[in-house]
Design a protein around this motif. Structure first.
Motif, PDB file in Angstrom:
ATOM      1  N   GLY A  40     -10.390  15.815 -23.083  1.00  0.00           N
ATOM      2  CA  GLY A  40      -9.900  14.817 -22.111  1.00  0.00           C
ATOM      3  C   GLY A  40      -8.845  13.642 -22.784  1.00  0.00           C
ATOM      4  O   GLY A  40      -8.908  13.799 -23.955  1.00  0.00           O
ATOM      5  N   ALA A  44     -10.598   8.688 -22.483  1.00  0.00           N
ATOM      6  CA  ALA A  44     -11.016   9.055 -21.099  1.00  0.00           C
ATOM      7  C   ALA A  44     -12.653   8.796 -21.060  1.00  0.00           C
ATOM      8  O   ALA A  44     -13.183   9.198 -20.060  1.00  0.00           O
ATOM      9  CB  ALA A  44     -10.780  10.674 -21.092  1.00  0.00           C
ATOM     10  N   LYS A 217     -11.404  12.709 -17.147  1.00  0.00           N
ATOM     11  CA  LYS A 217     -10.382  11.808 -17.004  1.00  0.00           C
ATOM     12  C   LYS A 217     -10.585  10.383 -16.506  1.00  0.00           C
ATOM     13  O   LYS A 217     -11.230  10.438 -15.357  1.00  0.00           O
ATOM     14  CB  LYS A 217      -8.968  12.355 -16.439  1.00  0.00           C
ATOM     15  CG  LYS A 217      -7.735  11.556 -16.566  1.00  0.00           C
ATOM     16  CD  LYS A 217      -6.522  12.204 -15.848  1.00  0.00           C
ATOM     17  CE  LYS A 217      -5.208  11.449 -16.046  1.00  0.00           C
ATOM     18  NZ  LYS A 217      -4.110  12.324 -15.290  1.00  0.00           N
ATOM     19  N   TYR A 222     -13.102  15.980 -14.229  1.00  0.00           N
ATOM     20  CA  TYR A 222     -11.773  16.303 -13.489  1.00  0.00           C
ATOM     21  C   TYR A 222     -11.783  17.705 -13.403  1.00  0.00           C
ATOM     22  O   TYR A 222     -11.304  17.928 -12.255  1.00  0.00           O
ATOM     23  CB  TYR A 222     -10.755  15.941 -14.656  1.00  0.00           C
ATOM     24  CG  TYR A 222      -9.168  16.326 -14.197  1.00  0.00           C
ATOM     25  CD1 TYR A 222      -8.674  15.473 -13.704  1.00  0.00           C
ATOM     26  CD2 TYR A 222      -8.752  17.479 -14.620  1.00  0.00           C
ATOM     27  CE1 TYR A 222      -7.344  15.759 -13.003  1.00  0.00           C
ATOM     28  CE2 TYR A 222      -7.532  17.822 -14.250  1.00  0.00           C
ATOM     29  CZ  TYR A 222      -6.581  16.977 -13.639  1.00  0.00           C
ATOM     30  OH  TYR A 222      -5.630  17.535 -13.353  1.00  0.00           O
ATOM     31  N   ILE A 245      -3.863  17.657 -17.442  1.00  0.00           N
ATOM     32  CA  ILE A 245      -4.478  16.551 -17.538  1.00  0.00           C
ATOM     33  C   ILE A 245      -3.714  15.499 -18.339  1.00  0.00           C
ATOM     34  O   ILE A 245      -4.095  14.308 -17.956  1.00  0.00           O
ATOM     35  CB  ILE A 245      -5.918  16.730 -17.966  1.00  0.00           C
ATOM     36  CG1 ILE A 245      -6.913  15.428 -17.674  1.00  0.00           C
ATOM     37  CG2 ILE A 245      -5.990  17.025 -19.340  1.00  0.00           C
ATOM     38  CD1 ILE A 245      -8.228  15.808 -17.859  1.00  0.00           C
TER      39      ILE A 245
END
Length: 257
Positions: A40, A44, A217, A222, A245
Motif C-alpha cells: 500500500g 497506509a 489504503k 482495499y 491504489i
C-alpha cells in the motif's frame, strides 16, 4: 487451517483533538502455509498492522487470532511465551548482537526455550545450509556484508520453527542479488516446511515471490491479488494494482531475476 485472523482492527494514535487513525476496521485471514504480502502507499498502516499482528503493539479496537489463540486477550507474561514459541520476525535493521558470533546469534533464542542440544545442532545445520551460512558461523556481525546479515537474521527467525514468520521490508537495504537470494530462501522454506509468512513490502518484485498480496489504503482493506500463473504474470498484476491504489516502488522484473 486458518493461521491468522484479523477481525475489525482499528488503531489510533494521539489525543482526542489530534487523533490519527492508522488502521480503520480492517479484517482478513491467512491460511496455514500461505506466503502473503502486504502492500500500500506510504502511511497506509502496513507497519502498524504488522506490529499488531506480531504482538509488538496492541489494537485500539478489534481482535487478532494467531494459530487459534486470541493474542489481543493475552496478558503480557503469556504473550511473551506465545511470541517465543510461535512467532519469528525478520527486522529490516537485522538486530544481531555484535558481541556474539553468527552461530551464537542463531542458537541464543533456543536456549530460552530449553531445546535439547542435539536438536539445536540439527536446526543450526539445517538453516545454515538452506541460507548458505555454513562458512560464516564463526564470524561476527561486523565481518558480514549487508546481505549476509539479513540471511543470518532470517535464519535466526526460523530457528524456533515458528508457526508464522513476519518480515518487515526484509529486502529494503539489500542489493538486487542479495534480495533475490533471500526471497528464494524464504520461498523454499515456505514450500518445504509450510511456514506461514507475512511480509510487508513496497516493492513489486519482492512481492512477486508471495502467493497472495493484500493491499491496504488509509488503514483499511482495499483489495487483494492472488497468484494463479507465472511470477511474471503475478508481478504485472501487482504493478497494475499499485497504479490503481497509488504509491509503491516500481520494479523492473527482467533485470533482477
Amino acid at each position: 487451517m486458518r493461521m491468522v485472523e484479523v477481525k475489525q482492527v482499528s488503531k489510533s494514535f494521539g489525543a482526542r483533538n489530534n487523533l490519527v487513525r492508522a488502521l480503520n476496521n480492517i479484517s482478513f485471514t491467512i491460511d496455514r502455509g500461505e506466503f502473503v504480502g502486504v502492500m500500500g502507499p506510504s502511511g497506509a498502516g502496513k507497519t502498524t498492522l504488522l506490529n499488531i499482528m506480531s504482538t509488538i503493539d496492541h489494537p485500539s479496537v478489534g481482535r487478532v487470532y494467531l494459530a487459534g489463540q486470541e493474542i489481543t486477550a493475552l496478558p503480557e507474561r503469556d504473550l511473551a511465551t506465545f511470541r517465543r514459541e510461535n512467532i519469528g520476525f525478520i527486522f529490516q535493521d537485522f538486530n544481531l548482537l555484535p558481541a556474539l558470533s553468527v552461530s551464537e546469534n542463531l542458537i541464543m533464542v533456543l536456549s530460552m526455550l530449553k531445546i535439547p542440544r542435539e536438536e539445536v545442532q540439527k536446526r543450526l545445520a539445517y538453516y545454515s545450509e538452506h541460507l548458505n551460512l555454513k562458512q560464516l558461523l564463526n564470524r561476527y556481525p561486523n565481518e558480514l556484508s549487508i546481505g549476509q546479515k539479513q540471511r543470518v537474521a532470517a535464519a535466526r527467525a526460523l530457528m524456533t520453527q515458528p508457526k508464522i514468520l513476519f518480515a518487515d521490508e526484509p529486502t529494503g537495504s539489500l542489493d538486487s542479488k542479495s534480495a533475490t537470494e533471500l526471497l528464494q530462501y524464504l520461498a523454499t522454506i515456505n514450500l518445504e516446511n509450510e511456514t506461514t509468512i507475512m511480509m510487508v513490502t513496497h516493492d513489486a518484485f519482492t512481492a512477486s515471490y508471495c502467493n497472495r498480496i493484500v493491499f491496504i489504503k488509509d488503514g483499511a482493506f482495499y483489495s487483494e491479488v492472488v497468484r494463479s500463473g507465472s511470477r511474471q504474470q503475478f508481478f504485472n498484476q501487482i504493478i497494475d494494482m499499485q497504479a490503481a491504489i497509488g504509491g509503491g516502488k516500481i520494479s523492473d522484473f527482467r533485470n533482477r531475476d
